[in-house]
Structure formats: structure tokens, C-alpha cells
Design a protein around this motif. Structure first.
Motif, PDB file in Angstrom:
ATOM      1  N   GLY A  12      -3.114  12.946  -7.840  1.00 56.58           N
ATOM      2  CA  GLY A  12      -3.963  12.061  -7.049  1.00 56.58           C
ATOM      3  C   GLY A  12      -5.049  12.828  -6.326  1.00 56.58           C
ATOM      4  O   GLY A  12      -5.215  14.033  -6.500  1.00 56.58           O
ATOM      5  N   ARG A  73      -4.349   7.806  -7.282  1.00 54.13           N
ATOM      6  CA  ARG A  73      -4.503   7.265  -5.926  1.00 54.13           C
ATOM      7  C   ARG A  73      -4.706   8.397  -4.914  1.00 54.13           C
ATOM      8  O   ARG A  73      -4.525   9.564  -5.219  1.00 54.13           O
ATOM      9  CB  ARG A  73      -3.282   6.419  -5.556  1.00 54.13           C
ATOM     10  N   SER A 533      -4.985   3.046  -2.238  1.00 57.44           N
ATOM     11  CA  SER A 533      -5.450   2.671  -3.578  1.00 57.44           C
ATOM     12  C   SER A 533      -6.694   3.436  -3.985  1.00 57.44           C
ATOM     13  O   SER A 533      -6.982   3.583  -5.177  1.00 57.44           O
ATOM     14  CB  SER A 533      -5.729   1.163  -3.636  1.00 57.44           C
ATOM     15  N   ILE A 550      -0.770   1.536  -0.145  1.00 52.36           N
ATOM     16  CA  ILE A 550       0.238   1.402  -1.199  1.00 52.36           C
ATOM     17  C   ILE A 550       1.619   1.821  -0.713  1.00 52.36           C
ATOM     18  O   ILE A 550       2.628   1.167  -0.988  1.00 52.36           O
ATOM     19  CB  ILE A 550      -0.161   2.247  -2.430  1.00 52.36           C
TER      20      ILE A 550
END
Length: 584
Positions: A12, A73, A533, A550
Motif C-alpha cells: 500500500g 490502499r 481507501s 477501511i
């Protein structure tokens, strides 16, 4: 195997917010939000590695390590609530929702009354002594005014009714509510409050109350009404508030301005069923100072069952949107019945009392928070801080909504940390322009850029229950400063997305004196994390508002979404029910 991590996160966009020493550089680190890392490893609730993904997997992965791919993310430090009311967050979920869009659907007095009637008949409302709703805003109601006793008599004449203004500094009661409060034409206004009247009269008659109550005239109404909620609901408010805050990515929250009794209830609740987040509590200054004990609060830097008390909160004025804040210059449009030169009023008229409270707190090692919205109240606070000298922790000017540029200079000189309620630009920016301050003065509410230009750290908060504890809205409001109508209010006061993120992470950790263990993703710090997100540092500024929380991770464990067993839990039946009032 000795270095086996419990959790590895990779794949991420990791924003560490790491600082080198205490420098605030303007190079690559500031641009990207700290040292770059492709992976984070966590062991025993602490970050043990930040760096290349390959090294993390080779060095820290073992047979029991959970390896999580973030799928592109963003991973950020857990958000830190610089000012809010934990019990008030829970309260939002219990009483009637009178908020306007986007947090509710009350648009006029008719819909407000419908909400109160519906709540009065539901499972909680039917067992409540009072009919209670929170969040109406005369700035958004179609009628452009507060509900009166006559409006609320249409909800009920058999039960007392209280509609709480979104600021939590004003409210309206029905005729029976006035009777319960013993407010009549013979009742004078209390010091620091106003009982609004149908028409003014000459004492011994002060005029028949119209039902609208301000500040210290309102406080007894909220105390009485909220104490009449069903005990089962009162017992759940802290736990519900903590779970709600976690759902918005907060890993540290505040109970800002509580009573000694509620502080004990908070501790008892946490001892029985641990909260999913850390809680920092501040007691109302006047109550703490009136105690015969040297430290009735039990101030500590150490969390016990996830709770610690840090100091005291003063309330020195009211609400700009409610036009009760204490300004140095008159309101653009004074409330009905007030003269053209009306500037609001102080909550504590005697500056010597304020100076003594601040000085005593500093002497005892208590951190001081002060609710100061109007610039006249800020002047009073600055004078008291100058006389008291520096404390162990930063002295905090809560809201500082109308701080002048010279006052920001004084903040920098005295080491006062401003914590802005930045969402005012969205919720009430248009109201400030047209009613409260006028176009020119409204441009500089929540003056974050002035603070940064002077090398000050600042924080930004949600002040729930005044607004939902919406971390993403807090970020967006700082970066865009868009009002409900879409107007950009004071573009020169906008900050970068990185500066906005810092205000609810590392700079908020500095406000609490917890920067060595929270606020950034660094080796040795708690694994307090939030998965978003998208990365607020890289999306279009106007797109920040669409980011979703999230997952929230506290000390390496996921606390939102909650585990199926509901590890946030609820307060035990043996915990004492807190006595509720709010000073937001």
C-alpha cells in the motif's frame, strides 16, 4: 524466530509522518509525509520495522505472522482526537437526531418536531423522563430561527421537551420544561447566560421566557434532561462513543470537560470492559479547583485500562454560530432583542478568577485547555497564561475561532497551541459571512495558515457531539475551506493535505505530550494505524472528502471493523451511571 512479527502490512501507500529530531523540513520528507516505507512490521503492539517489503518478509515473517496486502490502499498513523467529548459521541447515537444534511435530514421546524415525536415513542424515548433531541441549527432551518416553547408544546404538553442546538451552548424547552427549571418572568438571567424572553420587561418582571436558553441558563436544562435518560443507555455512552470514534479512524480520543463523577465512571467502565481506543480526560476547572484535595483528578502520563487524566478545561465564552461567543467587535447581526453593539459575553467575567485557575493548574502540573471562540475571550486567556508561565504540557486554546493575527503572535510567544474547529468553515461558513461576522472578518476563522507561518504546531478537532467525529471531514475542511454553498472561505488560510494530516496525527500527539509513542509510524512507537481507501496526500484536494476509513488498528489489533464478538463491549451493569452534561 526471535524476531517473528505478529503482523506485516505491505502493498500500500504508507505515510509514516516520521520526523528527524524535531525539525519541520520543507524538502522531500515534508512533501511525502515522512520516510518512505514499503512495509510495516508489528510485534507485541509496537512497530518493529518500517522499510523495504523484501527485508520485512525475510527478516520478520514467521509461521505465525499475519501478512496483509493493503491492495494499494493507504496506511497512516492512527488519528488522534485533539478535542471532543467521548460521552457526547455516544449521546449522539441515543437521542433524537436533529442535525441537518449531511449528518441528518432536519430542514425545518416541522421535521424537527416530527423527529422529537418519533423518538419519544421509540424504545429509548419511551423510557426517558424528557423528550430530547440534539443538533438543530437555526442557520439551516427554513424558518431561520430557534424553536420556541410554543413550537415544542406541539410535541408534548405532558412531558418536558429539550431541543439542543448543534453548538451545545444553547437549547429550547417547552412550557413544562420551563416549569421544571423554575424559569419564569420573575427569574433573572444567570451570570454567563441568557433566558430569552417573549418581550423585555422592567424588574421585578424580566419578561416571560420564550423557551430559548443560552449558556449557563441552558446548562441546567441539559443536565436535568440527560440525567433522566434510561440508566441502561447512560451506562453504554462511553463504550458506544469509543466504538464510533474507532470507526472514523481514531485511536486516541478525548473526554474534554467532564465532571469528577463522570471521570470515575469512565475509569470504572474501562476497568470492567476495555475500550478499543485510548481516552484522555480533562475535568472542568471550577470543579477541580473547588476540591479540598491537592489532585482530585489523578493526573498522570500513564494509561490505566486505556484511560488517563491529563488536566483541566476552562470555558471562557460561548458559540460564534449561536452568537454567544465573546467578541471584541460587534456581531454583524445581533440576536433578537440585543443592541447593535452586542459583542456576546464572557462565561467568567472576572479575569482574576481565570488567572487563578490557570496559575493553579500550572503549579499542580495539570495541562490546561481553554474553550475560547471569541477574540475577547482569547485576550482574557492570553493574559492569564502570560501571568502563569509555561506548564509541563502545551497550554491549548480550544477552537480559537476568531483569533486575530496579533493573538497568533502571542500564541507563538507564549507557547500556546491552537486547536482549531476547522469544520466551522463547512458547517457555518455561510452563516459567518451573512450573519455572524460579515464577509471580511469571516475570511480568517480557524486561521491555520497564520499559525504555520509563525512556526506553530496546530491541531484540528471535531468537537463531537457538535459534529460527527468525522476524521475525513476534518481533513477536507482544512484543505478546501469550502462552505455548504461551495464558497471557498479565506483561501489564504488553506493548508496542504500533509499539514492537515499532521494536525490529527503527529501534531496532536505533541499536544498530548505523547509524540514519543504515537502520531507517526516509526520503530518503537505503538502500532496505532488507520487504513484509508486512498492517500489524502496524493488525491485531488476536492476528492479528500470521498476517502473512506477501511480499518482502524490499535496497538496492532483491529478495532474497526469490530470483531464478531464485539470486543468494544459495553459497560457492566455494576458501573455507576454518569450524570450527563456537556460543555462543548
Amino acid at each position: 524466530m526471535a524476531e517473528q512479527a505478529d503482523l506485516i502490512l505491505h502493498g500500500g501507500d504508507i505515510v509514516t509522518l516520521a520526523e528527524h529530531g524535531d525539525e519541520r523540513e520543507h524538502g522531500d520528507e515534508r512533501e511525502h509525509g515522512g520516510e518512505r516505507g514499503d512495509a510495516v512490521a508489528v510485534k507485541d503492539g509496537t512497530v518493529v520495522f518500517v522499510g523495504p517489503e523484501r527485508e520485512a518478509l525475510e527478516r520478520w515473517r514467521g509461521p505465525h505472522t499475519v501478512v496483509r496486502d493493503l491492495g494499494g490502499r493507504a496506511l497512516l498513523p492512527g488519528f488522534i482526537d485533539a478535542h471532543g467529548h467521548l460521552g457526547g459521541i455516544g449521546l449522539q447515537t441515543v437521542i433524537a437526531n436533529l442535525l441537518a444534511d449531511p449528518d441528518g435530514d432536519v430542514t425545518d421546524l416541522a421535521s424537527l418536531k416530527d423527529k422529537l415525536r418519533s423518538w419519544a415513542a421509540d424504545a429509548v424515548g419511551a423510557d426517558s423522563e424528557w423528550i430530547i433531541g440534539f443538533g438543530y441549527d437555526d442557520a439551516t432551518l427554513a424558518e431561520g430561527r430557534h424553536p420556541t416553547r410554543d413550537d415544542l408544546d406541539e410535541v408534548s404538553t405532558e412531558r418536558p421537551v429539550l431541543a439542543i442546538h448543534q453548538s451545545f451552548h444553547l437549547g429550547a424547552v417547552n412550557s413544562l420544561g420551563l416549569k421544571r427549571l423554575r424559569y419564569s418572568a420573575a427569574t433573572p438571567d444567570p451570570e454567563g447566560g441568557v433566558i430569552r424572553r417573549r418581550e423585555l420587561a422592567v424588574p421585578p418582571s424580566y419578561g416571560e421566557p420564550d423557551g430559548v436558553l443560552e449558556e449557563k441558563a441552558f446548562t441546567p436544562a441539559s443536565d436535568l434532561a440527560l440525567a433522566g435518560l434510561p440508566e441502561r443507555e447512560l451506562l453504554m455512552l462511553f463504550a458506544t462513543g469509543a466504538a464510533t470514534a474507532a470507526s472514523f479512524g481514531f485511536t486516541t480520543v478525548q473526554e474534554g470537560g467532564t465532571t469528577l463523577a463522570n471521570l470515575q465512571a469512565l475509569r470504572d467502565t474501562a476497568a470492567a470492559v476495555p475500550f478499543p481506543v485510548d481516552v484522555v480526560a480533562y475535568v472542568k476547572a471550577d470543579e477541580a479547583m473547588s476540591s479540598a484535595l491537592d489532585d482530585p483528578i489523578g493526573v498522570s502520563d500513564t494509561y490505566v485500562n486505556g484511560v488517563r487524566a491529563a488536566g483541566v478545561k476552562l470555558v471562557l465564552d460561548g458559540s460564534p454560530q449561536g452568537r454567544t461567543a465573546w467578541l471584541g467587535k460587534p456581531y454583524l447581526k445581533p440576536p433578537a432583542g440585543q443592541p447593535e453593539d452586542y459583542c456576546g459575553y464572557p462565561a467568567v467575567p472576572d479575569g482574576a478568577v481565570v488567572a487563578k485557575q490557570v496559575g493553579t493548574a500550572v503549579e499542580r502540573g495539570w495541562q490546561v485547555l481553554a474553550h475560547v471562540n471569541g477574540d475577547a475571550a482569547i485576550d482574557q486567556f492570553v493574559k492569564a497564561v502570560a501571568a502563569a508561565g509555561p506548564g509541563r504540557r502545551p497550554t491549548v486554546a480550544i477552537h480559537a475561532q476568531t483569533a486575530r493575527e496579533d493573538q497568533i503572535d502571542e500564541f507563538a510567544r507564549l507557547g500556546i497551541l491552537p486547536s482549531f474547529f476547522s469544520m466551522h468553515t463547512y458547517y457555518w461558513g455561510d452563516w459567518y459571512r451573512g450573519t455572524v461576522l460579515g464577509e471580511e472578518r469571516a475570511q480568517d476563522i480557524s486561521p491555520a495558515r497564520w499559525a504555520l507561518d509563525r512556526g506553530l504546531r496546530y491541531t484540528s478537532h471535531h468537537d463531537a457531539p457538535v459534529a460527527l467525529p468525522n476524521s475525513i471531514a476534518v481533513l477536507s475542511s482544512q484543505v478546501t475551506r469550502r462552505t455548504r454553498s461551495g464558497h471557498v472561505l479565506g483561501p489564504h488560510q488553506r493548508v496542504s493535505a500533509l499539514e492537515a494530516v499532521r494536525a490529527i496525527t503527529i501534531d496532536a500527539a505533541h499536544q498530548y505530550g505523547e509524540q514519543d509513542r504515537k502520531g507517526s509510524i516509526e520503530v518503537g512507537k505503538l502500532a496505532d494505524l488507520v487504513v484509508l481507501s486512498a492517500n489524502p496526500l496524493t488525491v485531488d484536494p476536492e476528492g479528500i472528502r470521498d476517502i473512506e476509513v477501511i480499518e482502524t488498528i490499535k496497538a496492532g489489533a483491529t478495532v474497526h471493523p469490530p470483531a464478531p464478538a464485539g470486543r468494544a463491549g459495553g459497560a457492566p451493569s455494576t458501573a455507576p451511571a454518569p450524570h450527563w452534561g456537556c460543555s462543548c
